[in-house]
Design a protein around this motif. Structure first.
Motif, PDB file in Angstrom:
ATOM      1  N   PHE A 241       1.364  -1.339  -0.042  1.00 51.80           N
ATOM      2  CA  PHE A 241       0.216  -0.614   0.186  1.00 51.80           C
ATOM      3  C   PHE A 241       0.580   1.252  -0.114  1.00 51.80           C
ATOM      4  O   PHE A 241       1.690   1.434   0.897  1.00 51.80           O
ATOM      5  N   PHE A 242       0.519   2.115  -1.222  1.00 54.26           N
ATOM      6  CA  PHE A 242       1.050   3.422  -1.212  1.00 54.26           C
ATOM      7  C   PHE A 242       0.592   4.712  -0.954  1.00 54.26           C
ATOM      8  O   PHE A 242      -0.686   4.840  -1.454  1.00 54.26           O
ATOM      9  N   TYR A 243       1.337   5.805  -0.108  1.00 51.84           N
ATOM     10  CA  TYR A 243       0.685   6.746  -0.222  1.00 51.84           C
ATOM     11  C   TYR A 243       1.819   8.094   0.256  1.00 51.84           C
ATOM     12  O   TYR A 243       2.747   7.923   0.532  1.00 51.84           O
ATOM     13  N   GLU A 244       1.347   9.123  -1.001  1.00 56.64           N
ATOM     14  CA  GLU A 244       2.253   9.734  -1.046  1.00 56.64           C
ATOM     15  C   GLU A 244       3.492   9.671  -1.402  1.00 56.64           C
ATOM     16  O   GLU A 244       4.112  10.371  -0.351  1.00 56.64           O
ATOM     17  N   GLY A 245       3.888   8.854  -2.079  1.00 57.17           N
ATOM     18  CA  GLY A 245       5.243   8.539  -2.505  1.00 57.17           C
ATOM     19  C   GLY A 245       6.078   7.832  -1.057  1.00 57.17           C
ATOM     20  O   GLY A 245       7.129   7.435  -1.326  1.00 57.17           O
ATOM     21  N   ARG A 246       4.867   6.791  -0.109  1.00 60.01           N
ATOM     22  CA  ARG A 246       5.704   6.230   0.681  1.00 60.01           C
ATOM     23  C   ARG A 246       4.652   5.104   0.638  1.00 60.01           C
ATOM     24  O   ARG A 246       3.704   5.094   0.501  1.00 60.01           O
ATOM     25  N   LEU A 247       5.473   3.496   1.132  1.00 58.96           N
ATOM     26  CA  LEU A 247       5.235   2.671   1.393  1.00 58.96           C
ATOM     27  C   LEU A 247       4.575   2.248   2.937  1.00 58.96           C
ATOM     28  O   LEU A 247       5.092   2.663   3.768  1.00 58.96           O
ATOM     29  N   VAL A 248       3.577   2.291   3.028  1.00 63.23           N
ATOM     30  CA  VAL A 248       2.751   2.829   4.116  1.00 63.23           C
ATOM     31  C   VAL A 248       2.764   0.868   5.478  1.00 63.23           C
ATOM     32  O   VAL A 248       2.893   0.949   5.998  1.00 63.23           O
ATOM     33  N   GLU A 249       2.483   0.200   4.161  1.00 58.99           N
ATOM     34  CA  GLU A 249       2.643  -0.986   4.976  1.00 58.99           C
ATOM     35  C   GLU A 249       2.778  -2.040   3.381  1.00 58.99           C
ATOM     36  O   GLU A 249       2.351  -2.522   2.310  1.00 58.99           O
ATOM     37  N   PHE A 250       3.895  -3.002   3.727  1.00 55.25           N
ATOM     38  CA  PHE A 250       3.685  -4.557   2.946  1.00 55.25           C
ATOM     39  C   PHE A 250       3.069  -5.482   3.803  1.00 55.25           C
ATOM     40  O   PHE A 250       3.766  -6.086   4.504  1.00 55.25           O
ATOM     41  N   GLY A 251       2.841  -6.427   3.324  1.00 50.97           N
ATOM     42  CA  GLY A 251       2.480  -8.175   3.336  1.00 50.97           C
ATOM     43  C   GLY A 251       1.532  -8.928   3.085  1.00 50.97           C
ATOM     44  O   GLY A 251       2.046  -8.938   1.366  1.00 50.97           O
ATOM     45  N   SER A 252       1.485 -10.112   3.531  1.00 51.31           N
ATOM     46  CA  SER A 252       0.458 -11.349   2.421  1.00 51.31           C
ATOM     47  C   SER A 252      -0.362 -10.257   2.452  1.00 51.31           C
ATOM     48  O   SER A 252      -1.203  -9.213   3.183  1.00 51.31           O
ATOM     49  N   THR A 253      -1.617 -10.946   1.404  1.00 50.97           N
ATOM     50  CA  THR A 253      -2.911  -9.887   1.238  1.00 50.97           C
ATOM     51  C   THR A 253      -3.847 -10.152   1.735  1.00 50.97           C
ATOM     52  O   THR A 253      -4.898  -9.397   2.204  1.00 50.97           O
ATOM     53  N   LYS A 254      -3.860 -11.469   2.227  1.00 49.08           N
ATOM     54  CA  LYS A 254      -4.817 -11.878   3.209  1.00 49.08           C
ATOM     55  C   LYS A 254      -4.472 -10.881   4.606  1.00 49.08           C
ATOM     56  O   LYS A 254      -5.483 -10.801   5.051  1.00 49.08           O
ATOM     57  N   GLN A 255      -3.481 -11.108   5.116  1.00 45.77           N
ATOM     58  CA  GLN A 255      -2.767  -9.655   6.133  1.00 45.77           C
ATOM     59  C   GLN A 255      -4.089  -8.398   5.651  1.00 45.77           C
ATOM     60  O   GLN A 255      -4.308  -7.528   6.844  1.00 45.77           O
ATOM     61  N   ILE A 256      -3.000  -8.132   4.666  1.00 42.05           N
ATOM     62  CA  ILE A 256      -3.205  -6.567   4.396  1.00 42.05           C
ATOM     63  C   ILE A 256      -4.797  -5.920   3.980  1.00 42.05           C
ATOM     64  O   ILE A 256      -5.333  -4.927   4.919  1.00 42.05           O
ATOM     65  N   PHE A 257      -5.471  -7.363   3.869  1.00 42.07           N
ATOM     66  CA  PHE A 257      -7.324  -6.857   3.854  1.00 42.07           C
ATOM     67  C   PHE A 257      -8.364  -7.475   5.232  1.00 42.07           C
ATOM     68  O   PHE A 257      -9.603  -6.780   5.034  1.00 42.07           O
ATOM     69  N   THR A 258      -7.573  -8.134   5.645  1.00 42.73           N
ATOM     70  CA  THR A 258      -8.150  -8.755   6.737  1.00 42.73           C
ATOM     71  C   THR A 258      -7.809  -7.860   7.933  1.00 42.73           C
ATOM     72  O   THR A 258      -8.608  -7.583   9.128  1.00 42.73           O
ATOM     73  N   LYS A 259      -6.331  -7.805   8.397  1.00 40.78           N
ATOM     74  CA  LYS A 259      -5.820  -6.958   9.960  1.00 40.78           C
ATOM     75  C   LYS A 259      -5.011  -6.609   9.411  1.00 40.78           C
ATOM     76  O   LYS A 259      -3.747  -6.575   9.616  1.00 40.78           O
ATOM     77  N   PRO A 260      -4.729  -5.224   8.275  1.00 42.25           N
ATOM     78  CA  PRO A 260      -4.058  -4.529   8.294  1.00 42.25           C
ATOM     79  C   PRO A 260      -3.442  -3.109   9.165  1.00 42.25           C
ATOM     80  O   PRO A 260      -3.696  -3.744  10.535  1.00 42.25           O
ATOM     81  N   ASN A 261      -2.041  -3.118   9.916  1.00 37.22           N
ATOM     82  CA  ASN A 261      -1.485  -3.131  10.852  1.00 37.22           C
ATOM     83  C   ASN A 261      -1.568  -1.570  10.481  1.00 37.22           C
ATOM     84  O   ASN A 261      -1.528  -1.365  12.035  1.00 37.22           O
ATOM     85  N   GLU A 262      -1.433  -1.158   9.718  1.00 37.52           N
ATOM     86  CA  GLU A 262      -1.747   0.994   9.578  1.00 37.52           C
ATOM     87  C   GLU A 262      -3.083   0.908   9.456  1.00 37.52           C
ATOM     88  O   GLU A 262      -3.973   0.366   8.855  1.00 37.52           O
ATOM     89  N   LYS A 263      -3.386   2.271   9.995  1.00 37.72           N
ATOM     90  CA  LYS A 263      -4.763   2.988   9.870  1.00 37.72           C
ATOM     91  C   LYS A 263      -5.044   3.379   8.867  1.00 37.72           C
ATOM     92  O   LYS A 263      -6.320   3.355   7.966  1.00 37.72           O
ATOM     93  N   GLN A 264      -3.905   3.730   8.246  1.00 31.03           N
ATOM     94  CA  GLN A 264      -4.211   4.390   6.857  1.00 31.03           C
ATOM     95  C   GLN A 264      -4.619   3.319   5.759  1.00 31.03           C
ATOM     96  O   GLN A 264      -4.895   3.352   4.671  1.00 31.03           O
ATOM     97  N   THR A 265      -3.849   1.733   5.497  1.00 30.80           N
ATOM     98  CA  THR A 265      -4.142   0.978   5.184  1.00 30.80           C
ATOM     99  C   THR A 265      -5.454   0.457   5.128  1.00 30.80           C
ATOM    100  O   THR A 265      -6.354   0.153   4.064  1.00 30.80           O
ATOM    101  N   GLU A 266      -5.978   0.664   6.292  1.00 31.61           N
ATOM    102  CA  GLU A 266      -7.810   0.195   6.762  1.00 31.61           C
ATOM    103  C   GLU A 266      -8.922   1.029   6.218  1.00 31.61           C
ATOM    104  O   GLU A 266      -9.797   0.763   5.330  1.00 31.61           O
TER     105      GLU A 266
END
Length: 274
Positions: A241-266
């Motif tokens: 997940f990218f936001y304003e030129g920065r990589l906010v979060e990277f992980g398995s798709t299942k984790q990113i879409f069901t339990k992201p670590n970052e509020k911006q990602t969610e």
């Protein structure tokens, strides 16, 4: 933290991850990448390891840097005057921004499929044979085999085998995009970059492209930019997940879409912004 309403069934997720996480090997390693268009900075201190043989989706709002990063992986940004990259991007442990890098060989190893299909004004056959010919292959039998194999890999052979000498422009939009994928595969790349490959296609053609990505998984390392959250969830093993030129979060798709670590990602995944 709330989970997204995009469902990823356990069975589908297992199909999408052919290798256990512990066995994944990094194919692409970006280290502290900063990228500039003239004086304007587009990427900030980006570091990420992209695993071999898997599909990695790059998501984020428009202008967040994901396409810039994608094009940096085969140095397509070099064609734009005034661009500059600091840091390093390694493929198989070799920095592709080293002065000794052969760009022709790099772009053979790292193929690319663009948002809008861009077949050459040639026949279907000549589109696929173009790359091998440029690299010096002249043997007609070998070229025929490459064309057939590449069109089969792109799930297009049955539709065009009786009209290989017809213009590529006679094909539908979805067929043209699969032809461009076949053209990329004809030079035996190890990595396939896809910049929103289905954004201009109808739902049926989009489904064919997504099915094709699934079939190519494992044989190629695929990096896809998409604005379609459902598509990212369906086709990818890992998501960045990218936001304003920065990589906010990277992980398995299942984790990113069901339990992201970052509020911006969610917030982006659940449609609260972006």
């Amino acid at each position: 933290m709330q989970t997204t309403n995009i469902k990823i069934e356990k069975e589908e997720n297992e199909k999408q991850a052919p290798f256990p996480e512990a066995e994944s090997v990094s194919k692409i390693v970006a280290k502290e990448v900063n990228f500039f268009y003239g004086v304007n900075q587009a990427l900030f201190n980006l570091s990420v390891n992209i695993p071999e043989g898997r599909v990695t989706a790059l998501i984020g709002p428009s202008g967040c840097g994901k396409s810039t990063f994608l094009r940096a992986l085969n140095r397509m940004n070099d064609t734009i005057e005034g661009t500059r990259l600091d840091g390093s991007i390694e493929i198989d442990g070799k920095n592709i921004y080293a002065p000794s890098t052969n760009l022709v060989l790099l772009r053979t190893k790292v193929g690319m499929v663009f948002q809008k299909s861009n077949p050459f004004p040639k026949s279907i056959y000549e589109n696929v044979a173009f790359g091998p010919k440029i690299h010096g292959l002249k043997d007609k039998v070998a070229l025929d085999q490459i064309v057939e194999r590449s069109l089969k890999r792109a799930d297009l052979w049955r539709e065009v085998k009786d009209r290989l000498n017809s213009s590529a422009f006679d094909l539908s939009g979805g067929q043209q995009q699969r032809l461009c994928i076949a053209r990329a595969l004809a030079v035996d790349p190890e990595i396939l970059l896809m910049d929103e490959p289905a954004s201009a296609l109808d739902p049926r053609s989009t489904a064919k492209i997504e099915d094709l990505i699934g079939e190519l998984r494992g044989d190629y390392t695929i990096v896809i930019v998409t604005h379609n959250m459902q598509q990212a969830a369906r086709v990818s093993d890992n998501t960045a997940f990218f936001y304003e030129g920065r990589l906010v979060e990277f992980g398995s798709t299942k984790q990113i879409f069901t339990k992201p670590n970052e509020k911006q990602t969610e917030e982006y995944i659940t449609g609260r912004f972006g």
